[in-house]
Enzyme design. Structure first.
Site, PDB file in Angstrom:
ATOM      1  N   THR A   4     -33.698 -63.597  14.213  1.00 47.87           N
ATOM      2  CA  THR A   4     -34.985 -64.179  14.609  1.00 47.87           C
ATOM      3  C   THR A   4     -34.710 -65.472  15.388  1.00 47.87           C
ATOM      4  OG1 THR A   4     -36.282 -63.257  12.832  1.00 47.87           O
ATOM      5  CG2 THR A   4     -36.916 -65.460  13.528  1.00 47.87           C
ATOM      6  N   GLY A  36     -34.350 -65.425   8.036  1.00 51.23           N
ATOM      7  CA  GLY A  36     -33.741 -64.837   6.844  1.00 51.23           C
ATOM      8  C   GLY A  36     -34.629 -63.730   6.348  1.00 51.23           C
ATOM      9  N   VAL A  52     -44.956 -56.891   7.664  1.00 51.88           N
ATOM     10  CA  VAL A  52     -44.978 -58.195   8.324  1.00 51.88           C
ATOM     11  C   VAL A  52     -44.150 -59.151   7.477  1.00 51.88           C
ATOM     12  CG1 VAL A  52     -46.417 -60.137   9.040  1.00 51.88           C
ATOM     13  CG2 VAL A  52     -47.234 -57.799   9.374  1.00 51.88           C
ATOM     14  N   GLY A  53     -43.273 -59.911   8.117  1.00 52.89           N
ATOM     15  CA  GLY A  53     -42.424 -60.854   7.392  1.00 52.89           C
ATOM     16  C   GLY A  53     -42.988 -62.257   7.410  1.00 52.89           C
ATOM     17  N   GLY A  92     -37.548 -62.189   5.153  1.00 53.69           N
ATOM     18  CA  GLY A  92     -38.917 -62.696   5.146  1.00 53.69           C
ATOM     19  C   GLY A  92     -39.596 -62.650   3.794  1.00 53.69           C
TER      20      GLY A  92
HETATM   21  N1  ASP Z   1     -37.468 -63.625   8.878  1.00 52.16           N
HETATM   22  C1  ASP Z   1     -37.504 -62.419   9.646  1.00 52.16           C
HETATM   23  C2  ASP Z   1     -38.321 -61.395   8.925  1.00 52.16           C
HETATM   24  O1  ASP Z   1     -38.128 -61.205   7.744  1.00 52.16           O
HETATM   25  C3  ASP Z   1     -36.154 -61.844   9.923  1.00 52.16           C
HETATM   26  C4  ASP Z   1     -35.186 -62.783  10.579  1.00 52.16           C
HETATM   27  O2  ASP Z   1     -35.153 -63.967  10.271  1.00 52.16           O
HETATM   28  O3  ASP Z   1     -34.437 -62.315  11.432  1.00 52.16           O
HETATM   29  O4  ASP Z   1     -39.109 -60.728   9.557  1.00 52.16           O
END
Ligand code: ASP
Length: 321
Positions: A187, A239, A216-217, A241
């Protein structure tokens, strides 16, 4: 007589995701490509800040640059859902006003962070999802793309591996596991302090590989993946989500500063290395406060990250060093 307050030295901090980033498996070419992309993003935001622009415009500039780069799990390089689609999430927050905007589950908006900004500035709402968000973005004249724009062979291969291994994101007991290849999240996010003393934060993602459609994260959730308030700090996370959502990670940093009197770095460190892992996840957070302090902490082996202060050459880092 008008009082002209002295301009502060602006600061921009970015991340391109945390995870298992091992120098042993990183080729020099790949590392160079990541460093160049991080540097381009920092320069895009730095240019805005050094021209007297706002923290909001700087974080948009930095995130758009990363969204357009296929190396990161946002925009162009987004990961795939279990049914082979790309569903993107993004959010933005203005620390001066606490105005915020977010989109979730969008499939044809080239730069979801621009859509989140449009929700913040041109709608009566904070979050729009799916087709409603896409229709709104089209009305606002934002660039639309065919869903195939988000296809990259690397991300497709990750999905095939995750499917073959039957990796899932949520265990039956409610504990969560990363479902991304090499546990690399990817992300992107940016936080900034501008010359006027205002803070802003922005985060954009494709989510996690092999996620259930409709999942959805934290990234588009204000307080979980993104937070900005001039009174405390601006924060962006990366991280798993589900863990970040359970502890409102980004807001938790601000709360530790506000109610417990922690410094920015102590607060970020506590959330990234204690609170998020205690909620069955790993990842990292970047933050800047109104005095220009910066913190970048993570519980993984690496996090793509960088800082640009004033017109000084940006500093980049990938591993835990
Ligand atoms: N935080 C994001 C999610 O869980 C994933 C990421 O940080 O790459 O959607």
């Amino acid at each position: 007589m008008a009082v002209i307050s002295a301009l502060r030295e602006p600061v921009l901090v970015i991340h391109g995701g945390a995870g298992t980033i091992d120098p042993a498996t990183m080729t020099p070419e790949k590392e160079r490509a990541y460093r160049d992309a991080l540097s381009d993003s920092l320069r895009a935001g730095q240019q805005v800040l050094n021209a007297g622009g706002t923290a909001i415009d700087a974080v948009i500039g930095a995130v758009v640059s990363l969204e357009d780069c296929p190396l990161f799990n946002a925009g162009r390089g987004a990961v795939f859902t279990s049914d082979g689609r790309n569903e993107l999430d993004a959010s933005i927050m203005d620390g001066a006003t606490r105005a915020a905007g977010a989109v979730a589950g969008v499939t044809c908006i080239r730069n979801p962070i621009r859509a989140a900004h449009a929700v913040m500035t041109r709608s009566r709402h904070v979050m729009l999802i799916g087709p409603g968000a896409e229709a709104f973005a089209a009305e606002q004249g934002l660039e639309a793309v065919e869903p195939a724009y988000f296809y990259t062979p690397e991300r497709w291969a990750q999905l095939e591996r995750a499917r073959a291994e039957g990796r899932i994101e949520i265990d039956h007991d409610g504990a969560t596991r990363a479902a991304t290849d090499e546990k690399k999240f990817g992300t992107v996010g940016a936080v900034a302090l501008d010359g006027h003393g205002n803070l802003a934060a922005a985060t954009s993602t494709g989510g996690v590989t092999n996620k259930q459609w409709g999942r959805v994260g934290d990234s588009p959730i204000i307080g979980a993946g993104t937070w900005a308030d001039n009174a405390t700090c601006a924060v962006s996370g990366t991280g798993l989500g589900e863990a970040f959502m359970r502890c409102c990670a980004a807001h938790e940093v601000a709360a530790l500063m506000k109610y417990k009197g922690l410094s920015l770095d102590a607060a970020v460190n506590e959330v990234a290395t204690i609170t998020v892992p205690a909620n069955h996840g790993t990842g990292g957070l970047i933050a800047v406060d109104a005095a220009g302090h910066v913190s970048m902490r993570f519980s993984t082996t690496g996090m793509y990250r960088g800082v640009a202060r004033g017109s000084v050459e940006p500093e980049l880092a990938i591993y835990r060093d």
